[in-house]
Design a protein around this motif. Structure first.
Motif, PDB file in Angstrom:
ATOM      1  N   ASP A  29       4.731   6.950   2.132  1.00 10.27           N
ATOM      2  CA  ASP A  29       4.873   5.880   2.673  1.00 10.27           C
ATOM      3  C   ASP A  29       4.554   4.734   2.230  1.00 10.27           C
ATOM      4  O   ASP A  29       3.390   4.742   1.575  1.00 10.27           O
ATOM      5  N   VAL A  30       5.252   3.699   2.130  1.00 12.61           N
ATOM      6  CA  VAL A  30       4.617   2.113   1.660  1.00 12.61           C
ATOM      7  C   VAL A  30       4.565   1.454   2.938  1.00 12.61           C
ATOM      8  O   VAL A  30       5.524   1.071   3.693  1.00 12.61           O
ATOM      9  N   LEU A  31       3.245   0.821   2.970  1.00 17.63           N
ATOM     10  CA  LEU A  31       2.959   0.275   4.359  1.00 17.63           C
ATOM     11  C   LEU A  31       3.147  -1.463   3.855  1.00 17.63           C
ATOM     12  O   LEU A  31       2.843  -1.958   2.720  1.00 17.63           O
ATOM     13  N   CYS A  32       4.036  -2.377   4.700  1.00 12.94           N
ATOM     14  CA  CYS A  32       4.424  -3.696   4.517  1.00 12.94           C
ATOM     15  C   CYS A  32       3.830  -4.387   5.453  1.00 12.94           C
ATOM     16  O   CYS A  32       3.814  -4.153   6.406  1.00 12.94           O
ATOM     17  N   THR A  33       3.427  -5.649   5.070  1.00  9.08           N
ATOM     18  CA  THR A  33       2.864  -6.606   6.232  1.00  9.08           C
ATOM     19  C   THR A  33       3.784  -7.786   6.141  1.00  9.08           C
ATOM     20  O   THR A  33       4.092  -8.341   5.055  1.00  9.08           O
ATOM     21  N   ASN A  34       4.199  -8.298   6.892  1.00  6.03           N
ATOM     22  CA  ASN A  34       4.892  -9.655   6.914  1.00  6.03           C
ATOM     23  C   ASN A  34       4.287 -10.692   8.042  1.00  6.03           C
ATOM     24  O   ASN A  34       3.585 -10.516   9.011  1.00  6.03           O
ATOM     25  N   LEU A  35       4.116 -11.994   7.469  1.00  2.80           N
ATOM     26  CA  LEU A  35       3.833 -13.051   8.170  1.00  2.80           C
ATOM     27  C   LEU A  35       5.033 -14.202   8.434  1.00  2.80           C
ATOM     28  O   LEU A  35       5.768 -14.334   7.387  1.00  2.80           O
ATOM     29  N   THR A  36       5.337 -14.601   9.579  1.00  4.87           N
ATOM     30  CA  THR A  36       6.322 -15.453   9.921  1.00  4.87           C
ATOM     31  C   THR A  36       6.260 -16.698   8.767  1.00  4.87           C
ATOM     32  O   THR A  36       5.194 -17.151   8.772  1.00  4.87           O
ATOM     33  N   VAL A  52       2.405 -11.612  12.882  1.00  5.57           N
ATOM     34  CA  VAL A  52       1.912 -10.570  11.584  1.00  5.57           C
ATOM     35  C   VAL A  52       2.423  -9.361  12.252  1.00  5.57           C
ATOM     36  O   VAL A  52       2.390  -8.773  13.267  1.00  5.57           O
ATOM     37  N   SER A  53       3.328  -8.555  11.192  1.00  3.52           N
ATOM     38  CA  SER A  53       3.668  -7.199  11.509  1.00  3.52           C
ATOM     39  C   SER A  53       2.996  -6.216  10.365  1.00  3.52           C
ATOM     40  O   SER A  53       3.304  -6.848   9.277  1.00  3.52           O
ATOM     41  N   VAL A  54       2.796  -5.194  10.732  1.00 10.28           N
ATOM     42  CA  VAL A  54       2.663  -4.012   9.738  1.00 10.28           C
ATOM     43  C   VAL A  54       3.567  -2.834  10.259  1.00 10.28           C
ATOM     44  O   VAL A  54       3.695  -2.356  11.091  1.00 10.28           O
ATOM     45  N   GLY A  55       4.240  -2.334   9.066  1.00  8.75           N
ATOM     46  CA  GLY A  55       5.201  -1.388   9.128  1.00  8.75           C
ATOM     47  C   GLY A  55       5.334  -0.228   7.981  1.00  8.75           C
ATOM     48  O   GLY A  55       4.853  -1.079   6.892  1.00  8.75           O
ATOM     49  N   ILE A  56       6.009   0.685   8.034  1.00  6.35           N
ATOM     50  CA  ILE A  56       6.409   1.369   6.994  1.00  6.35           C
ATOM     51  C   ILE A  56       7.890   0.845   6.683  1.00  6.35           C
ATOM     52  O   ILE A  56       8.641   1.036   7.275  1.00  6.35           O
ATOM     53  N   CYS A  57       7.700   0.575   5.400  1.00  5.34           N
ATOM     54  CA  CYS A  57       8.884  -0.200   4.771  1.00  5.34           C
ATOM     55  C   CYS A  57       9.806   0.939   4.032  1.00  5.34           C
ATOM     56  O   CYS A  57      10.843   0.404   3.579  1.00  5.34           O
ATOM     57  N   SER A  58       9.007   1.814   3.544  1.00  3.05           N
ATOM     58  CA  SER A  58       9.668   2.571   2.659  1.00  3.05           C
ATOM     59  C   SER A  58       9.008   4.087   2.662  1.00  3.05           C
ATOM     60  O   SER A  58       7.810   4.135   2.907  1.00  3.05           O
ATOM     61  N   PRO A  59       9.816   5.023   2.659  1.00  4.46           N
ATOM     62  CA  PRO A  59      11.352   5.364   2.651  1.00  4.46           C
ATOM     63  C   PRO A  59      11.946   4.854   3.888  1.00  4.46           C
ATOM     64  O   PRO A  59      11.320   4.975   4.868  1.00  4.46           O
ATOM     65  N   VAL A  60      13.051   4.357   3.794  1.00  5.95           N
ATOM     66  CA  VAL A  60      14.027   4.026   4.735  1.00  5.95           C
ATOM     67  C   VAL A  60      14.015   4.791   5.841  1.00  5.95           C
ATOM     68  O   VAL A  60      14.011   4.248   7.154  1.00  5.95           O
ATOM     69  N   ALA A  61      13.981   5.996   5.658  1.00  5.02           N
ATOM     70  CA  ALA A  61      14.099   7.068   7.004  1.00  5.02           C
ATOM     71  C   ALA A  61      13.127   7.160   7.734  1.00  5.02           C
ATOM     72  O   ALA A  61      13.018   7.212   8.741  1.00  5.02           O
ATOM     73  N   HIS A  62      11.752   6.942   7.235  1.00  8.02           N
ATOM     74  CA  HIS A  62      10.708   6.466   8.093  1.00  8.02           C
ATOM     75  C   HIS A  62      10.176   4.928   8.491  1.00  8.02           C
ATOM     76  O   HIS A  62       9.156   4.917   9.096  1.00  8.02           O
ATOM     77  N   LEU A 105       0.708  -1.319   0.031  1.00  3.25           N
ATOM     78  CA  LEU A 105      -0.006  -0.151   0.117  1.00  3.25           C
ATOM     79  C   LEU A 105       1.088   1.339  -0.118  1.00  3.25           C
ATOM     80  O   LEU A 105       1.739   1.427   0.799  1.00  3.25           O
ATOM     81  N   TYR A 106       0.738   2.210  -1.152  1.00  5.12           N
ATOM     82  CA  TYR A 106       1.511   3.480  -1.255  1.00  5.12           C
ATOM     83  C   TYR A 106       0.717   4.510  -0.765  1.00  5.12           C
ATOM     84  O   TYR A 106      -0.703   4.685  -1.443  1.00  5.12           O
TER      85      TYR A 106
END
Length: 197
Positions: A169-176, A132-142, A100-101
């Motif tokens: 901001d680009v939101l990334c979601t990760n699952l183990t 499960v984690s949700v975070g801002i993965c881009s830009p790297v500074a944020h 998500l951008y």
């Protein structure tokens, strides 16, 4: 004669109504009409900016479904939206490689639910440590993690929160890994809703 040192009383001059009545009323009426027209134009000029400020802003909202078309080789979950997928859509935010951008800065209401596919309570220790984690993965500074949700003994995790997001901001979601999320849109979804500038 007034005495020196003593102030003269101030007296209003008497109006000569006969002279006023002798004047032609047309110039007075015309002057009054021009004055009213100028006031009207000024009022319209000052009101226009206020009307444009009160117009409602375009709502930025996205409701996404899981796009699990290829085997998972990394922990990142990919999302999709569109009329062919049912109730998923984007109005404002965009999708970039399944992430998500954000196109408008502000405070967003973020929500996510992930259900594991083929989940059972006897799934083992991998499920107990899975997150499960949700975070801002881009830009790297944020870059920052906004939510981290452990499964524990459950097959489903869900959470929501308000968060400040910036343009780009680009939101990334990760699952183990190696766990797989359910493809069912009722069980696994992700979304944001812009609530305040």
């Amino acid at each position: 004669m007034a005495e020196e040192g003593r102030p003269r009383p101030w007296v209003l001059p008497r109006l000569n109504w006969a002279a006023i009545l002798r004047l032609n009323p047309l110039p007075l009426l015309l002057s009054f009409a021009i004055g009213c027209f100028i006031c009207f134009i000024c009022c319209i000029q000052f009101r226009r900016p206020q009307q444009t400020q009160l117009e409602p802003l375009e709502v930025h909202v996205a409701e996404l479904q899981l796009n699990l078309t290829v085997p998972r080789k990394d922990p990142t979950l990919r999302w999709a939206a569109g009329p062919t997928l049912g109730r998923s859509f984007t109005h404002g935010p965009g999708l970039e490689k399944g992430q998500l951008y954000i196109h408008r800065a502000g405070i967003y209401w973020l929500h996510i639910q992930v259900t594991l596919a083929n989940c059972s309570f006897a799934y083992g220790t991998v499920q107990h440590r899975a997150t499960v984690s949700v975070g801002i993965c881009s830009p790297v500074a944020h870059s920052i993690t906004l939510l981290r949700l452990p499964f524990g003994q459950s097959c489903t995790v869900a959470s929501q929160r308000l968060t400040q997001l910036a343009i780009g901001d680009v939101l990334c979601t990760n699952l183990t890994l190696p766990l797989l999320p359910s493809r069912n849109a009722e069980e696994t979804f992700f979304g944001v809703h812009w609530v305040y500038p």
